[in-house]
Write a protein that holds these residues in place. Structure first.
Motif, PDB file in Angstrom:
ATOM      1  N   LEU A  24      58.545 -11.098  41.630  1.00 22.31           N
ATOM      2  CA  LEU A  24      58.216 -11.100  40.200  1.00 22.31           C
ATOM      3  C   LEU A  24      59.451 -10.821  39.350  1.00 22.31           C
ATOM      4  O   LEU A  24      59.656 -11.454  38.310  1.00 22.31           O
ATOM      5  N   LEU A  25      60.281  -9.880  39.788  1.00 23.30           N
ATOM      6  CA  LEU A  25      61.506  -9.560  39.066  1.00 23.30           C
ATOM      7  C   LEU A  25      62.439 -10.763  39.033  1.00 23.30           C
ATOM      8  O   LEU A  25      63.000 -11.105  37.995  1.00 23.30           O
ATOM      9  N   SER A  26      62.579 -11.434  40.147  1.00 23.33           N
ATOM     10  CA  SER A  26      63.433 -12.609  40.213  1.00 23.33           C
ATOM     11  C   SER A  26      62.934 -13.694  39.270  1.00 23.33           C
ATOM     12  O   SER A  26      63.716 -14.311  38.539  1.00 23.33           O
ATOM     13  N   SER A  27      61.640 -13.918  39.255  1.00 25.74           N
ATOM     14  CA  SER A  27      61.050 -14.916  38.373  1.00 25.74           C
ATOM     15  C   SER A  27      61.242 -14.528  36.908  1.00 25.74           C
ATOM     16  O   SER A  27      61.580 -15.369  36.068  1.00 25.74           O
ATOM     17  N   ALA A  28      61.052 -13.253  36.584  1.00 27.75           N
ATOM     18  CA  ALA A  28      61.222 -12.784  35.209  1.00 27.75           C
ATOM     19  C   ALA A  28      62.672 -12.938  34.758  1.00 27.75           C
ATOM     20  O   ALA A  28      62.937 -13.332  33.617  1.00 27.75           O
ATOM     21  N   SER A  33      66.572 -15.732  31.460  1.00 30.50           N
ATOM     22  CA  SER A  33      67.820 -16.500  31.422  1.00 30.50           C
ATOM     23  C   SER A  33      67.595 -17.862  30.782  1.00 30.50           C
ATOM     24  O   SER A  33      68.374 -18.290  29.928  1.00 30.50           O
ATOM     25  N   PHE A  34      66.531 -18.542  31.171  1.00 36.03           N
ATOM     26  CA  PHE A  34      66.217 -19.860  30.623  1.00 36.03           C
ATOM     27  C   PHE A  34      65.973 -19.776  29.116  1.00 36.03           C
ATOM     28  O   PHE A  34      66.480 -20.593  28.353  1.00 36.03           O
ATOM     29  N   VAL A  35      65.202 -18.779  28.680  1.00 33.50           N
ATOM     30  CA  VAL A  35      64.884 -18.636  27.263  1.00 33.50           C
ATOM     31  C   VAL A  35      66.154 -18.371  26.457  1.00 33.50           C
ATOM     32  O   VAL A  35      66.397 -19.007  25.430  1.00 33.50           O
ATOM     33  N   ILE A  36      66.987 -17.429  26.917  1.00 35.81           N
ATOM     34  CA  ILE A  36      68.223 -17.121  26.191  1.00 35.81           C
ATOM     35  C   ILE A  36      69.125 -18.348  26.136  1.00 35.81           C
ATOM     36  O   ILE A  36      69.652 -18.694  25.078  1.00 35.81           O
TER      37      ILE A  36
END
Length: 92
Positions: A24-28, A33-36
């Motif tokens: 879950l942490l990796s996915s978050a 990262s994608f959003v930023i």
């Protein structure tokens, strides 16, 4: 100390939970990262450092990051979030 079957099972259960949370942490981190990157047009990755929290590491400087909280503070103050601002405020 020899472990009982119950103790072994407790460790096994806690380990499975830790593995799920790691996923879950990796996915978050990937999502953040994608959003930023998509919003700022600055390519980079998000990492997590104990005591510093989540940080955004631009690809042009892969050694240090700007804490996401600091990035948000700049944005809330109306600062232009660009590569120069990010590079000028890298930490750790």
């Amino acid at each position: 100390m020899k472990l009982t079957k119950r103790q072994i099972q407790k460790i096994r259960t806690a380990h499975k939970k830790a593995l799920r949370l790691e996923e879950l942490l990796s996915s978050a981190r990937q999502d953040l990262s994608f959003v930023i990157s998509s919003i700022t047009k600055i390519e980079g990755n998000v990492d997590f450092l104990q005591g510093d929290g989540f940080g955004f590491t631009p690809e042009v400087d892969n050694d240090t990051h700007i804490p996401v909280d600091e990035l948000l503070n700049f944005a809330e103050k109306g600062r232009d979030i660009n590569i120069e601002l990010v590079l000028d405020n890298l930490s750790i």
